[in-house]
Design an enzyme around this catalytic site. Sequence first.
Site, PDB file in Angstrom:
ATOM      1  N   SER A 144       0.791  -1.149   0.041  1.00  0.00           N
ATOM      2  CA  SER A 144      -0.076  -0.265   0.135  1.00  0.00           C
ATOM      3  C   SER A 144       0.871   1.271  -0.060  1.00  0.00           C
ATOM      4  O   SER A 144       0.372   2.207  -0.693  1.00  0.00           O
ATOM      5  CB  SER A 144      -0.828   0.217   1.278  1.00  0.00           C
ATOM      6  N   LYS A 162      13.078  -0.926  -0.224  1.00  0.00           N
ATOM      7  CA  LYS A 162      11.561  -0.437   0.136  1.00  0.00           C
ATOM      8  C   LYS A 162      11.532   0.981  -0.580  1.00  0.00           C
ATOM      9  O   LYS A 162      12.082   1.802   0.088  1.00  0.00           O
ATOM     10  CB  LYS A 162      10.784  -0.768   1.326  1.00  0.00           C
ATOM     11  N   MET A 249      17.562  -2.525   3.505  1.00  0.00           N
ATOM     12  CA  MET A 249      17.847  -3.751   4.553  1.00  0.00           C
ATOM     13  C   MET A 249      18.563  -4.966   3.932  1.00  0.00           C
ATOM     14  O   MET A 249      18.207  -5.147   2.745  1.00  0.00           O
ATOM     15  CB  MET A 249      16.915  -4.105   5.285  1.00  0.00           C
ATOM     16  N   ASP A 292       0.842  -4.530  13.072  1.00  0.00           N
ATOM     17  CA  ASP A 292       0.282  -5.087  11.620  1.00  0.00           C
ATOM     18  C   ASP A 292       0.302  -6.514  11.293  1.00  0.00           C
ATOM     19  O   ASP A 292       1.333  -7.169  11.314  1.00  0.00           O
ATOM     20  CB  ASP A 292       0.893  -4.362  10.381  1.00  0.00           C
ATOM     21  N   ASN A 297       4.051  -9.872   6.374  1.00  0.00           N
ATOM     22  CA  ASN A 297       5.032  -9.622   7.221  1.00  0.00           C
ATOM     23  C   ASN A 297       5.782 -10.622   8.070  1.00  0.00           C
ATOM     24  O   ASN A 297       6.636 -10.297   8.761  1.00  0.00           O
ATOM     25  CB  ASN A 297       4.395  -8.616   8.444  1.00  0.00           C
ATOM     26  N   ASP A 311       8.709  -5.553   8.101  1.00  0.00           N
ATOM     27  CA  ASP A 311       7.814  -4.521   8.107  1.00  0.00           C
ATOM     28  C   ASP A 311       7.344  -3.744   9.435  1.00  0.00           C
ATOM     29  O   ASP A 311       6.440  -4.541  10.195  1.00  0.00           O
ATOM     30  CB  ASP A 311       6.454  -4.788   7.328  1.00  0.00           C
TER      31      ASP A 311
END
Length: 445
Positions: A144, A162, A249, A292, A297, A311
Amino acid sequence: MSDEDRKRERERGRAVPSGRASRLGVFGRLAGGLAGGIAAEGARRLARGERPRMRDMILTPGNAARMADRLSHLRGAAMKMGQMISMDAGDMLPPELAEILARVRDQAHRMPPRQLRDVLNREWGEGWRTRFSAFDATPIAAASIGQVHRATTQDGRELAIKVQYPGVRQSIDADVDNVATLLRVSGLLPKELDLAPLLLEAKRQLHEEADYEREGAQMMRYRALLSDQQDYVVPAIAPDFSTANVLAMDYLPGRPIEALIDAPQEERDRVTASIIALVLRELFEFGVMQTDPNFANFRYQPESGRLVLLDFGATRNVEPEVAAVYRRLLAAGLAEDRDAVRAAAVEAGFVGPGVLEHHREPLDRIIDIIVTEMSREGPFDFGDRAFVGTVRDLGMEIAADRAIWHIPPIETLFVQRKISGTALLGARLKARVDVRGMVEERLAG
């Protein structure tokens, strides 16, 4: 690649509307499309002699497709809210809305190469490709707020990078308000329900998730907390490649956690127990929780048997009062003291005063079912969902009284989100875990 596959790939590469006007335009086109669909559906129902309700006219298959497509195109807060509601509400959503949100969750489009290049030129400078021996322009994941690329530095370090979609951070507040308006117009939410505190917290949470510098710090915090644990692995940040809009990362290989559905029962049980153990430590020991519960994840390494944790944008502190309320709630459940469970549920804010006053009987039946199921001898079978339908029906019976709807305290809401998501994952894997024994041990400790 077939023509259909090429078409699908082109469709998935859609530029993210980055300006305020362009994003508002997408919402405007969505509203216009919904209005046209409502008018057509209303005319059909009137022709059949029916008296149409607004909810029935909005939640048609055509309108469901329009909403899912537009929210997925926007990404950012619009798509994130769809994911959050879909994960959190689970079996409690009306089927039509559940279909819309499931589509939003699954329709992650990627930035076209030109837009990706422009973003990285701004973040790293135009000569950034010389810093890598390899950079895969096709993302390995798209979500998202950003998409993830695999790369290799000139010194051989494997990275997962990311990249945040342009304009996402600046559009959060407006997107949240626009999605809330859509939910209001749909008639699915009562007009009496005060959404203001929840919307304010959703905006704050999403601003934090869009802060990649904060996320990098939280990731390293978890890496330190779990440094002595063999069941989990957390990537390390690559600070030389990280900015406010790019988080680099270690690339850690692993399979999607859902792939474990075909693994032996013992392996599914062990992995699910590891996730539950982590949630208990977050709540009662660490005082911090990654809230989350998105399945993406978690990754699983079959060779080492370890869970890769990813995440950390939704990481937040767990206040001692919240942990204490959960301790009382769980202790009451272990003691099979239904009155104490009810009292703790009220204290936690899960149950409002209107439910106690007007719907005590179905509430007590829900509590009795849950306490009975959790008190059975042996491991809890997450795959046995026989009782879920009864609980859902009782919950919908209570929820039909829209005058008693309320929003639990925000801090409790986010913790419960993680707990509920963990239970959904256990159900997906059909795991059998001695949850009662794990909770008893944690509360005793």
